[in-house]
Write a protein that holds these residues in place. Structure first.
Motif, PDB file in Angstrom:
ATOM      1  N   VAL A  40       0.835  -1.204   0.000  1.00 26.77           N
ATOM      2  CA  VAL A  40       0.000   0.000   0.000  1.00 26.77           C
ATOM      3  C   VAL A  40       0.869   1.254   0.000  1.00 26.77           C
ATOM      4  N   ALA A  41       1.944   1.234   0.781  1.00 30.42           N
ATOM      5  CA  ALA A  41       2.844   2.390   0.840  1.00 30.42           C
ATOM      6  C   ALA A  41       3.523   2.627  -0.508  1.00 30.42           C
ATOM      7  N   THR A  42       3.837   1.549  -1.223  1.00 31.90           N
ATOM      8  CA  THR A  42       4.470   1.679  -2.535  1.00 31.90           C
ATOM      9  C   THR A  42       3.529   2.310  -3.554  1.00 31.90           C
ATOM     10  N   LEU A  43       2.254   1.928  -3.496  1.00 37.01           N
ATOM     11  CA  LEU A  43       1.272   2.423  -4.468  1.00 37.01           C
ATOM     12  C   LEU A  43       0.638   3.746  -4.052  1.00 37.01           C
ATOM     13  N   ASN A  44       0.943   4.218  -2.858  1.00 35.92           N
ATOM     14  CA  ASN A  44       0.294   5.414  -2.321  1.00 35.92           C
ATOM     15  C   ASN A  44       0.482   6.628  -3.222  1.00 35.92           C
ATOM     16  N   TYR A  45       1.708   6.865  -3.683  1.00 36.35           N
ATOM     17  CA  TYR A  45       1.990   8.043  -4.508  1.00 36.35           C
ATOM     18  C   TYR A  45       1.209   8.008  -5.815  1.00 36.35           C
ATOM     19  N   PHE A  46       1.114   6.828  -6.406  1.00 37.52           N
ATOM     20  CA  PHE A  46       0.426   6.701  -7.687  1.00 37.52           C
ATOM     21  C   PHE A  46      -1.092   6.776  -7.522  1.00 37.52           C
ATOM     22  N   ALA A  47      -1.581   6.358  -6.354  1.00 43.22           N
ATOM     23  CA  ALA A  47      -3.028   6.366  -6.116  1.00 43.22           C
ATOM     24  C   ALA A  47      -3.531   7.706  -5.604  1.00 43.22           C
ATOM     25  N   SER A  48      -2.628   8.611  -5.288  1.00 44.39           N
ATOM     26  CA  SER A  48      -3.025   9.910  -4.746  1.00 44.39           C
ATOM     27  C   SER A  48      -2.912  11.034  -5.766  1.00 44.39           C
ATOM     28  N   ASN A  49      -2.423  10.727  -6.959  1.00 50.55           N
ATOM     29  CA  ASN A  49      -2.244  11.747  -7.994  1.00 50.55           C
ATOM     30  C   ASN A  49      -2.859  11.279  -9.306  1.00 50.55           C
ATOM     31  N   GLN A  50      -3.371  12.246 -10.063  1.00 48.61           N
ATOM     32  CA  GLN A  50      -3.969  11.934 -11.357  1.00 48.61           C
ATOM     33  C   GLN A  50      -2.878  11.801 -12.416  1.00 48.61           C
ATOM     34  N   TRP A  51      -2.949  10.713 -13.194  1.00 50.31           N
ATOM     35  CA  TRP A  51      -1.961  10.464 -14.241  1.00 50.31           C
ATOM     36  C   TRP A  51      -2.679  10.375 -15.581  1.00 50.31           C
ATOM     37  N   ILE A  52      -2.261  11.226 -16.516  1.00 51.88           N
ATOM     38  CA  ILE A  52      -2.860  11.234 -17.849  1.00 51.88           C
ATOM     39  C   ILE A  52      -1.753  11.075 -18.883  1.00 51.88           C
ATOM     40  N   PHE A  53      -1.843  10.025 -19.677  1.00 49.13           N
ATOM     41  CA  PHE A  53      -0.878   9.766 -20.741  1.00 49.13           C
ATOM     42  C   PHE A  53      -1.602   9.880 -22.084  1.00 49.13           C
ATOM     43  N   SER A  54      -1.030  10.650 -22.968  1.00 50.28           N
ATOM     44  CA  SER A  54      -1.645  10.851 -24.277  1.00 50.28           C
ATOM     45  C   SER A  54      -1.694   9.538 -25.052  1.00 50.28           C
ATOM     46  N   ASN A  55      -2.835   9.289 -25.679  1.00 51.06           N
ATOM     47  CA  ASN A  55      -2.970   8.075 -26.495  1.00 51.06           C
ATOM     48  C   ASN A  55      -3.288   8.416 -27.952  1.00 51.06           C
ATOM     49  N   HIS A  56      -2.806   9.575 -28.414  1.00 49.41           N
ATOM     50  CA  HIS A  56      -3.047   9.976 -29.804  1.00 49.41           C
ATOM     51  C   HIS A  56      -2.407   8.998 -30.783  1.00 49.41           C
ATOM     52  N   ASN A  57      -1.214   8.541 -30.466  1.00 52.67           N
ATOM     53  CA  ASN A  57      -0.557   7.585 -31.363  1.00 52.67           C
ATOM     54  C   ASN A  57      -1.289   6.246 -31.385  1.00 52.67           C
ATOM     55  N   SER A  58      -1.904   5.900 -30.272  1.00 49.21           N
ATOM     56  CA  SER A  58      -2.692   4.667 -30.241  1.00 49.21           C
ATOM     57  C   SER A  58      -3.914   4.790 -31.147  1.00 49.21           C
ATOM     58  N   GLN A  59      -4.521   5.963 -31.152  1.00 47.53           N
ATOM     59  CA  GLN A  59      -5.647   6.195 -32.058  1.00 47.53           C
ATOM     60  C   GLN A  59      -5.186   6.173 -33.516  1.00 47.53           C
ATOM     61  N   PHE A  60      -3.962   6.634 -33.754  1.00 48.34           N
ATOM     62  CA  PHE A  60      -3.389   6.553 -35.100  1.00 48.34           C
ATOM     63  C   PHE A  60      -3.279   5.097 -35.551  1.00 48.34           C
ATOM     64  N   LEU A  61      -2.883   4.226 -34.641  1.00 46.16           N
ATOM     65  CA  LEU A  61      -2.804   2.800 -34.966  1.00 46.16           C
ATOM     66  C   LEU A  61      -4.168   2.256 -35.374  1.00 46.16           C
ATOM     67  N   LEU A  62      -5.186   2.612 -34.617  1.00 42.36           N
ATOM     68  CA  LEU A  62      -6.534   2.128 -34.923  1.00 42.36           C
ATOM     69  C   LEU A  62      -6.996   2.571 -36.305  1.00 42.36           C
ATOM     70  N   ASN A  63      -6.643   3.790 -36.678  1.00 42.83           N
ATOM     71  CA  ASN A  63      -7.066   4.315 -37.982  1.00 42.83           C
ATOM     72  C   ASN A  63      -6.381   3.613 -39.145  1.00 42.83           C
ATOM     73  N   GLN A  64      -5.242   2.961 -38.880  1.00 38.88           N
ATOM     74  CA  GLN A  64      -4.516   2.259 -39.939  1.00 38.88           C
ATOM     75  C   GLN A  64      -4.978   0.812 -40.104  1.00 38.88           C
ATOM     76  N   MET A  65      -5.859   0.363 -39.255  1.00 35.98           N
ATOM     77  CA  MET A  65      -6.275  -1.037 -39.259  1.00 35.98           C
ATOM     78  C   MET A  65      -7.605  -1.218 -39.982  1.00 35.98           C
ATOM     79  N   THR A  66      -7.763  -2.385 -40.582  1.00 37.14           N
ATOM     80  CA  THR A  66      -9.042  -2.732 -41.193  1.00 37.14           C
ATOM     81  C   THR A  66     -10.010  -3.197 -40.114  1.00 37.14           C
ATOM     82  N   ASP A  67     -11.271  -3.310 -40.477  1.00 35.76           N
ATOM     83  CA  ASP A  67     -12.272  -3.769 -39.507  1.00 35.76           C
ATOM     84  C   ASP A  67     -11.965  -5.182 -39.020  1.00 35.76           C
TER      85      ASP A  67
END
Length: 261
Positions: free
Chosen positions: A159-186
């Motif tokens: 719990v002490a190890t995860l405390n810092y990560f659970a007490s702050n908001q983390w946002i990672f951009s996923n624009h490149n992931s959406q780019f991957l989806l657009n290159q794929m067929t159905d």
């Protein structure tokens, strides 16, 4: 939507799995976390599928990639694809109550989240530390194996190890992931699905709890009589064991006193 992996399969206690297991066993009752921020949780099959697609696009479409790209397998900034810590705890507790974990289930699963450190330590002392010492004390008196205090310390370290990560908001951009989806067929999107917007967190967390119970704890999925023991029954068992121990001590002492005197 197809998944090649076995739903709920897991083979280690890393990350939040140890927290989920401790919560189901009622060993974890309080935690330091902001209940309103998003829980950065991503299913492993989503990560695996995305890794395969990254290898494919890197090998076949280098002309589209002028510079090396970094792909974050995350929910991004879209709150609709995330699950907050409060929702996570609520869903997990509800599913664990319906599934039923064995062994240490003295009371119903519950978790109090707070960002105020004094409140956390006060609740932890009365709901985790003190019961652990009492259980080990009764186990010692009745010649049973102890270990609750040691286990409680291990959970506290996680719990002490995860405390810092659970007490702050983390946002990672996923624009490149959406780019991957657009290159794929159905068809490819169906075979190598990694769009986090399609995750049903209630179903996923239920499979998560079932996987922990089945593959890690090796417990039957149906609720056995052992998992339905109430706190009163367990307390009665320890109380009767203590009475028997005291009676045995008194009887032995009286018997040897007669022999000696």
């Amino acid at each position: 939507m197809k998944f090649l992996s076995i739903k709920g399969w897991i083979d280690n206690y890393s990350g939040t799995t140890s927290i989920l297991t401790s919560l189901g066993k009622c060993l974890l009752r309080s935690g330091q976390a902001n209940s309103y921020i998003d829980h950065p949780l991503i299913p492993v099959d989503i990560v695996a599928n995305m890794t395969i697609v990254i290898g494919w696009i890197t090998a076949t479409k280098n002309n589209l990639l002028s510079n090396p790209m970094v792909y974050n397998c995350s929910t991004g900034s879209n709150y609709k694809t995330c699950v907050s810590f409060s929702d996570y705890v609520e869903i997990v507790i509800r599913e664990q109550k319906s599934i039923g974990f064995e062994n240490y289930r003295l009371i119903q699963p519950n978790l109090y989240l707070t960002t105020i450190t004094p409140f956390y330590y006060i609740r932890r002392f009365f709901e985790e530390i003190l019961p652990a010492y009492l259980i080990d004390f009764f186990s010692l008196l009745t010649f049973r194996k102890t270990g609750m205090v040691k286990l409680n310390k291990r959970i506290s370290n996680v719990v002490a190890t995860l405390n810092y990560f659970a007490s702050n908001q983390w946002i990672f951009s996923n624009h490149n992931s959406q780019f991957l989806l657009n290159q794929m067929t159905d068809f490819d999107k169906e075979e190598f699905h990694f769009d986090v917007k399609d995750i049903d967190w209630t179903i996923y967390l239920r499979n998560y709890c079932i996987g922990v119970k089945k593959y890690l704890l090796k417990e039957p999925l149906h609720q056995s009589k052992k998992s339905k023991l109430t706190f009163r029954k367990i307390l009665t068992r320890y109380f009767l064991s203590l009475l028997f121990f005291l009676f045995l001590t008194w009887f032995t002492r009286r018997y040897f006193r007669r022999k000696l005197f």
